[in-house]
Structures are given as structure tokens and as C-alpha cells.
Design an enzyme around this catalytic site. Structure first.
Site, PDB file in Angstrom:
ATOM      1  N   ALA A   1      48.211  28.919  -8.179  1.00  0.00           N
ATOM      2  CA  ALA A   1      47.226  28.863  -7.787  1.00  0.00           C
ATOM      3  C   ALA A   1      46.090  29.047  -7.458  1.00  0.00           C
ATOM      4  O   ALA A   1      44.842  29.587  -7.737  1.00  0.00           O
ATOM      5  CB  ALA A   1      46.882  27.383  -9.070  1.00  0.00           C
ATOM      6  N   GLY A   2      46.397  29.501  -6.028  1.00  0.00           N
ATOM      7  CA  GLY A   2      44.558  29.250  -4.668  1.00  0.00           C
ATOM      8  C   GLY A   2      44.660  28.052  -4.572  1.00  0.00           C
ATOM      9  O   GLY A   2      43.583  27.916  -4.691  1.00  0.00           O
ATOM     10  N   LEU A   3      45.482  27.067  -5.464  1.00  0.00           N
ATOM     11  CA  LEU A   3      44.072  25.113  -5.160  1.00  0.00           C
ATOM     12  C   LEU A   3      45.077  24.052  -4.296  1.00  0.00           C
ATOM     13  O   LEU A   3      44.777  23.661  -3.620  1.00  0.00           O
ATOM     14  CB  LEU A   3      44.738  24.536  -6.184  1.00  0.00           C
ATOM     15  CG  LEU A   3      44.058  25.447  -7.438  1.00  0.00           C
ATOM     16  CD1 LEU A   3      44.201  24.859  -9.422  1.00  0.00           C
ATOM     17  CD2 LEU A   3      42.344  25.707  -7.633  1.00  0.00           C
TER      18      LEU A   3
ATOM     19  N   GLY B   1      49.911  22.307  -2.903  1.00  0.00           N
ATOM     20  CA  GLY B   1      50.705  22.002  -1.804  1.00  0.00           C
ATOM     21  C   GLY B   1      51.227  20.968  -0.133  1.00  0.00           C
ATOM     22  O   GLY B   1      51.312  20.460   0.373  1.00  0.00           O
ATOM     23  N   SER B   2      50.006  21.761   0.304  1.00  0.00           N
ATOM     24  CA  SER B   2      49.415  21.759   1.543  1.00  0.00           C
ATOM     25  C   SER B   2      48.910  19.809   1.507  1.00  0.00           C
ATOM     26  O   SER B   2      48.824  19.697   2.362  1.00  0.00           O
ATOM     27  CB  SER B   2      48.255  22.863   1.813  1.00  0.00           C
ATOM     28  OG  SER B   2      48.710  23.439   2.069  1.00  0.00           O
TER      29      SER B   2
ATOM     30  N   LYS C   1      41.573  22.444  -3.373  1.00  0.00           N
ATOM     31  CA  LYS C   1      40.542  22.896  -3.315  1.00  0.00           C
ATOM     32  C   LYS C   1      40.284  23.673  -4.074  1.00  0.00           C
ATOM     33  O   LYS C   1      41.580  24.738  -4.067  1.00  0.00           O
ATOM     34  CB  LYS C   1      40.673  22.870  -1.245  1.00  0.00           C
ATOM     35  CG  LYS C   1      41.644  23.721  -1.505  1.00  0.00           C
ATOM     36  CD  LYS C   1      41.706  25.318  -1.377  1.00  0.00           C
ATOM     37  CE  LYS C   1      43.074  25.883  -0.770  1.00  0.00           C
ATOM     38  NZ  LYS C   1      43.007  27.620  -1.248  1.00  0.00           N
TER      39      LYS C   1
ATOM     40  N   ASP D   1      46.615  26.721   5.343  1.00  0.00           N
ATOM     41  CA  ASP D   1      45.857  25.440   4.683  1.00  0.00           C
ATOM     42  C   ASP D   1      45.466  23.981   4.959  1.00  0.00           C
ATOM     43  O   ASP D   1      45.076  23.585   4.926  1.00  0.00           O
ATOM     44  CB  ASP D   1      45.516  25.885   3.242  1.00  0.00           C
ATOM     45  CG  ASP D   1      46.061  26.283   2.212  1.00  0.00           C
ATOM     46  OD1 ASP D   1      47.703  25.263   2.733  1.00  0.00           O
ATOM     47  OD2 ASP D   1      45.778  26.163   1.160  1.00  0.00           O
TER      48      ASP D   1
END
Length: 267
Positions: free
Chosen positions: A93-95, A98-99, A8, A132
Site C-alpha cells: 500500500a506504500g505505507l 513492514g519497515s 507513514k 525507508d
């Protein structure tokens, strides 16, 4: 049985309040992009997790997918499974890689074992794993608030545009990013700003992490500057970094950025 867990981006991220529980209240818009990990469930004598592809911090025994499976296994007495995780989404990376993996694992378990869990029930399992994580259950453009785990659907389609994602060789710690960020109440809600024409997003739709992260890692700021210089209509760091995405009106190639960074096209 396997699933493709997508990343995301955050179309804006505003930190509005420090909570008593240590988390922050925030406003963001989560938007799914076409960059994938692969999560697979295989019948096994013992429950375990095997990780392939990109190296990730920590051991497989501590992986978020294994935690997700064991939570469901405890509640539903599920047979042992081997989890195979093929990592492709960059880490730190703020993507939300893992979530995403954990959420898709939860959905995979629900499907494989016919648990019949509702979207809300699946989200509740996901919420215990990360702020998230629950987004990836419904996995559609959403305005998120509270800790980032409460959602409202938004009508937003960026498919007519060409999106590029740039990942420098920098790992930004989420905990570190939160320590240095400043909270404030926005004058206009992101929920309203996101409905502006894309041409008006620059300078209005912000990521509050950029100030402190750019100060420590000016290379990330340089990436954003170069994306705008290459004709991007809008560019922003995603999450707490380190990746930066850009939205273009038409397809582009960015060979100069490719020399130093990993560039993903048409995500």
C-alpha cells in the site's frame, strides 16, 4: 513487551537519479500516521515469528522482523525470543508497514535488553533491512534523500487537518513500480516545496510513481479524483501505491468510496 508500529505516508516522492548500486536517489517527506501494527517480544526456548491479522506474502521465517532480531542477536548474544506480529497496516500500500515493524522491533530489543544503542546506531541496523526502515527509528516528520535513508527534520504539523487514507484491493509491487518510473531532476526541491501553504500543494507536490501506476491501475487514479471531488485540499498516492491519502480542512465521511475500498479516517 510490545510496541505499536505506525505507518507513514509520503508527502511527495521525486525519483531524481538511478544509482550504480541499483537503487534510486530520491526526495520525499515521510510523515507518520495513526495506523498501527503491534510487535511483541516474548522470552522463548527458540527464536521464531508468529504473524496474526492481515495475511502477508511469504512465510514467517522470512519476515523482516525476524531478520532484524537475528542481526542484533548475532552481535549481542541475545537470548531466544518469540516475535508476535499483529498486522493491521495494509500490505502493498506504500505505507511502510513492514519497515515500521522491523524498526520498532529493533527499538524494542534495544529497550528490553538495555543495549544502550544510539539513534544513529539503531538507524544503521534499520538501513540494512530497507530503504525507508531507518525513518521509523526517530519516527518524526522528515525530509529524506539519497536512497530515502538520510534525513533532515522538518517543522511540519498536519494535526489541525483531517486525514483520510483509502486502500483499494490492489497490491502494487514496489519492484514493478520502480521498473516503470522515469527519473528526472526537479526544478524545485521538495525540501522547499513542502513549506508552501497546504492550499498550494496541489499540482506542485508530486509523486513520480503516479504516472506509471495510474496507467496500469486507473482505479487508483479514480480514487484520487473522487477525493478531490469530495473537497480534499490535497491528495496523493503514498509511496509506490496503492493507497491514496487526502487532507481535508474538516471531518468528512466518504460512503461511496467505502463501498469498494477500505477507508481509514483521521489517520
Amino acid at each position: 513487551m510490545l510496541a505499536f508500529a505506525n505507518a507513514k505516508i509520503n508527502l511527495g516522492l521525486l525519483l531524481t537519479e538511478k544509482r550504480a548500486d541499483g537503487y534510486h536517489n530520491l526526495q520525499t517527506v515521510f510523515y507518520p500516521v495513526k495506523l498501527y501494527d503491534v510487535v511483541e517480544l516474548i522470552d522463548a526456548d527458540q527464536t521464531s515469528c508468529i504473524i496474526k491479522g492481515i495475511d502477508i506474502p511469504g512465510s514467517a521465517e522470512d519476515n523482516i522482523c525476524l531478520k532484524a532480531f537475528k542481526a542484533l542477536q548475532a552481535d549481542f548474544k541475545l537470548p531466544n525470543q518469540q516475535i508476535v506480529l499483529l498486522k493491521n497496516i495494509p500490505v502493498g500500500a506504500g505505507l511502510g508497514g513492514g519497515s515500521a515493524d522491523a524498526a520498532f522491533l529493533i527499538k524494542l530489543v534495544n529497550q528490553k535488553f538495555n543495549l544502550g544503542l544510539s539513534i544513529e546506531q539503531l538507524q544503521n541496523y534499520a538501513r540494512t533491512l530497507g530503504a525507508d526502515c531507518a525513518f521509523f527509528i526517530a519516527n518524526k516528520p522528515s525530509y529524506a534523500y539519497a536512497k530515502g535513508d538520510e534525513f533532515e527534520d522538518i517543522a511540519l504539523d498536519l494535526s489541525p487537518y483531517f486525514m483520510v487514507l483509502v486502500k483499494p484491493a490492489i497490491h502494487v509491487s514496489t519492484a514493478e513500480a520502480y521498473q516503470n518510473v522515469k527519473v528526472k531532476q526537479p526544478s524545485t526541491s521538495l525540501k522547499d516545496l513542502i513549506h508552501l501553504p497546504l492550499s498550494q500543494w496541489k499540482g506542485r507536490i508530486l509523486n513520480d510513481f503516479e504516472v506509471s501506476v495510474f496507467a496500469k491501475y486507473p482505479q487508483i487514479d479514480e480514487i484520487k479524483t473522487k477525493l478531490y471531488a469530495s473537497g480534499a485540499t490535497f491528495a496523493l498516492m503514498s509511496g509506490s501505491g496503492s493507497s491514496v491519502f487526502a487532507i481535508f480542512e474538516k471531518p468528512v465521511l466518504l460512503p461511496e468510496l467505502e463501498k469498494e475500498h477500505k477507508v481509514f479516517y483521521n489517520v
